[in-house]
Motif scaffolding. Sequence first.
Motif, PDB file in Angstrom:
ATOM      1  N   ASP A   1       1.140  -2.263 -12.297  1.00 45.02           N
ATOM      2  CA  ASP A   1       2.255  -3.164 -12.633  1.00 45.02           C
ATOM      3  C   ASP A   1       2.696  -3.995 -11.436  1.00 45.02           C
ATOM      4  OD1 ASP A   1       2.186  -2.117 -15.164  1.00 45.02           O
ATOM      5  OD2 ASP A   1       3.888  -0.753 -14.859  1.00 45.02           O
ATOM      6  N   HIS A   2       2.577  -3.447 -10.225  1.00 46.61           N
ATOM      7  CA  HIS A   2       3.099  -4.135  -9.046  1.00 46.61           C
ATOM      8  C   HIS A   2       1.999  -4.567  -8.077  1.00 46.61           C
ATOM      9  CE1 HIS A   2       7.387  -3.329  -9.932  1.00 46.61           C
ATOM     10  NE2 HIS A   2       6.913  -2.238 -10.515  1.00 46.61           N
ATOM     11  N   ASP A   3       0.764  -4.524  -8.534  1.00 49.44           N
ATOM     12  CA  ASP A   3      -0.385  -5.005  -7.758  1.00 49.44           C
ATOM     13  C   ASP A   3      -0.425  -4.390  -6.357  1.00 49.44           C
ATOM     14  OD1 ASP A   3      -2.689  -6.441  -7.236  1.00 49.44           O
ATOM     15  OD2 ASP A   3      -1.609  -8.182  -6.452  1.00 49.44           O
ATOM     16  N   LEU A   4      -0.347  -3.075  -6.303  1.00 45.17           N
ATOM     17  CA  LEU A   4      -0.441  -2.407  -5.004  1.00 45.17           C
ATOM     18  C   LEU A   4      -1.658  -1.488  -4.972  1.00 45.17           C
ATOM     19  CD1 LEU A   4       0.718   0.826  -5.148  1.00 45.17           C
ATOM     20  CD2 LEU A   4       2.827  -0.400  -5.577  1.00 45.17           C
ATOM     21  N   VAL A   5      -2.040  -1.091  -3.771  1.00 50.44           N
ATOM     22  CA  VAL A   5      -3.212  -0.252  -3.550  1.00 50.44           C
ATOM     23  C   VAL A   5      -2.758   1.118  -3.055  1.00 50.44           C
ATOM     24  CG1 VAL A   5      -5.277   0.073  -2.109  1.00 50.44           C
ATOM     25  CG2 VAL A   5      -4.779  -2.173  -3.104  1.00 50.44           C
ATOM     26  N   LEU A   6      -3.369   2.183  -3.588  1.00 47.29           N
ATOM     27  CA  LEU A   6      -3.047   3.547  -3.193  1.00 47.29           C
ATOM     28  C   LEU A   6      -4.112   4.070  -2.234  1.00 47.29           C
ATOM     29  CD1 LEU A   6      -2.160   4.958  -6.735  1.00 47.29           C
ATOM     30  CD2 LEU A   6      -0.583   3.993  -5.039  1.00 47.29           C
TER      31      LEU A   6
ATOM     32  N   TYR B   1       0.856  -1.185   0.000  1.00 49.36           N
ATOM     33  CA  TYR B   1       0.000   0.000   0.000  1.00 49.36           C
ATOM     34  C   TYR B   1       0.892   1.236   0.000  1.00 49.36           C
ATOM     35  CZ  TYR B   1      -3.057  -3.649   1.809  1.00 49.36           C
ATOM     36  OH  TYR B   1      -3.724  -4.823   1.987  1.00 49.36           O
ATOM     37  N   VAL B   2       0.392   2.314  -0.587  1.00 44.02           N
ATOM     38  CA  VAL B   2       1.106   3.581  -0.575  1.00 44.02           C
ATOM     39  C   VAL B   2       0.127   4.673  -0.168  1.00 44.02           C
ATOM     40  CG1 VAL B   2       2.244   5.357  -1.968  1.00 44.02           C
ATOM     41  CG2 VAL B   2       2.823   2.940  -2.296  1.00 44.02           C
ATOM     42  N   PHE B   3       0.491   5.446   0.854  1.00 47.13           N
ATOM     43  CA  PHE B   3      -0.317   6.587   1.277  1.00 47.13           C
ATOM     44  C   PHE B   3       0.212   7.822   0.564  1.00 47.13           C
ATOM     45  CE2 PHE B   3      -1.034  10.290   3.969  1.00 47.13           C
ATOM     46  CZ  PHE B   3      -2.406  10.212   4.171  1.00 47.13           C
ATOM     47  N   VAL B   4      -0.696   8.567  -0.067  1.00 45.41           N
ATOM     48  CA  VAL B   4      -0.269   9.692  -0.880  1.00 45.41           C
ATOM     49  C   VAL B   4      -1.250  10.852  -0.724  1.00 45.41           C
ATOM     50  CG1 VAL B   4      -1.474   8.738  -2.903  1.00 45.41           C
ATOM     51  CG2 VAL B   4       0.386  10.392  -3.237  1.00 45.41           C
ATOM     52  N   THR B   5      -0.714  12.089  -0.748  1.00 46.85           N
ATOM     53  CA  THR B   5      -1.529  13.305  -0.652  1.00 46.85           C
ATOM     54  C   THR B   5      -1.255  14.155  -1.895  1.00 46.85           C
ATOM     55  OG1 THR B   5       0.222  14.322   0.691  1.00 46.85           O
ATOM     56  CG2 THR B   5      -1.624  13.331   1.870  1.00 46.85           C
TER      57      THR B   5
END
Length: 496
Positions: free
Chosen positions: A288-293, A259-263
Amino acid sequence: MKHLFYMEFDEGASLQTQIKNMITSSILDGHISSGAPLPSCRELAKTLGVSRNTVVLAYERLIEEGYAIAKERKGFFVHSTYDENLVASHSSLPSRGSNVNWDNKLKLMPSQQHLFYKPDAWKQCEYPFIYGQPDPDFFPVREWRECTQRAAQTLHAKEWLQDRFDEDDSLLIDQLRTRILARRGVRCNKNEILLTVGTQHSLYLLSQLLGGDHACLGLETPGYSDVRHIFDLNQTQLRELDVDEGGLVVNQKIDGCDYVFVTPSHQSPTTVTMPLERRLKLLQKAADHDLVLIEDDYECELNFHSAPTPALKSLDNEGRVIYIGSLSKTLAPGLRVGYLVGPEALIREARALRRLMMRHTPSNNQRALALFLAGGYHDTLVHRLTLRYSERYEVLKTALQEFLPCVELTPSLGGSAIWLKGAPGLDCVRLQREALKHGVYIETGIQHFHQLSNNEYEASRYFRLGFSLIKTDRIRDGVRLLSYAVDQVLSTTTLA
């Protein structure tokens, strides 16, 4: 008040002394307020199972020691102006500790995290450059009062007086979907949105549903510190991600994250805006890397110089973005209104978890807010805030260029604060203390750098100036006084 006076007597002191101590303890602990009536002698004697004379003697001692007064034909009352020092000198209350070793019982100790609290000193400052505190002059009191009064009318009240279990107000959900989210390009159905009591609540729900020692969360650095604190509670692996003038840097550091937390709208705390090209690149990286934002659309409404960039969620075609929103920065942080938008499967579990915590947010406030949004009052407020904040931003930027040209200012398209980097050697923790001497409150930036960072010297150079609360005509003088504090800190650093 009877429940305050249940007690078991022991043989260590006379009955009247024990009764007097019990009442004194209730007064000092704040369970009985100044001027409050005490039970009659007959009533208290019956409650405690003692003679009336015993209670009379106890009350006489309370009067002698300044805790109580007797009013003819009215009874006994807590003394409204008793001398606390006199009370303390006469008190012989036993200490009330705990025989439980809570260090061995507690499974979590959030207070031991390196949390940064805003000192109350800002409330006494003439120049409060504090972030996140609204100017009360901007709040539409008349319009909010109208909506709360309408919410109390029978037609609306019947909607929120009932126990809704885990359901949210349908009118508010519709207003959020059609007014707030639609303007960010976010489309969702009613089963894909959940009301929360703010961003922290949304993040806590996500940390419980998605986090843990099996998961890795990527965090912007510098970034929003409470994300780290919340996910760290359940041992989620944390990874620092770089930030530059375009916000989160999309590089190989992201690849190993779940997971990536982004603002992206206004990066917290630098306030920079992520350009559209980078947003698309980040979405492609996620695919591409099957991650969740996890997108916190932070201060998205407060844009000064251009049309807002579409939210990540609005560009997401694969359901990889969880969207977090809040009305704290526009309406009022004290109302605690937030919302979580995501795939139906996620929201279903978040709703079930929220029910275990609090069932739902207060229904009366939900209906009042729904009417506030439907009446167009929030739209008017946002327009007014944007004009006022834009004016304050320009005044602040001009003052910084005049009095603190050595400080690097991060360019911003909006928001309610400016992120700054001081000259080499400037310790902003010391600067905060020095500025307070001049009546100026600033916020240090070091807490936005995660503990994983090793360059504490570099992090200590950053600070933030909020302009949501300080009056426009005070900004220039506040910066001028701040420059004196900067000179003082740098001069003593050089001498050292």
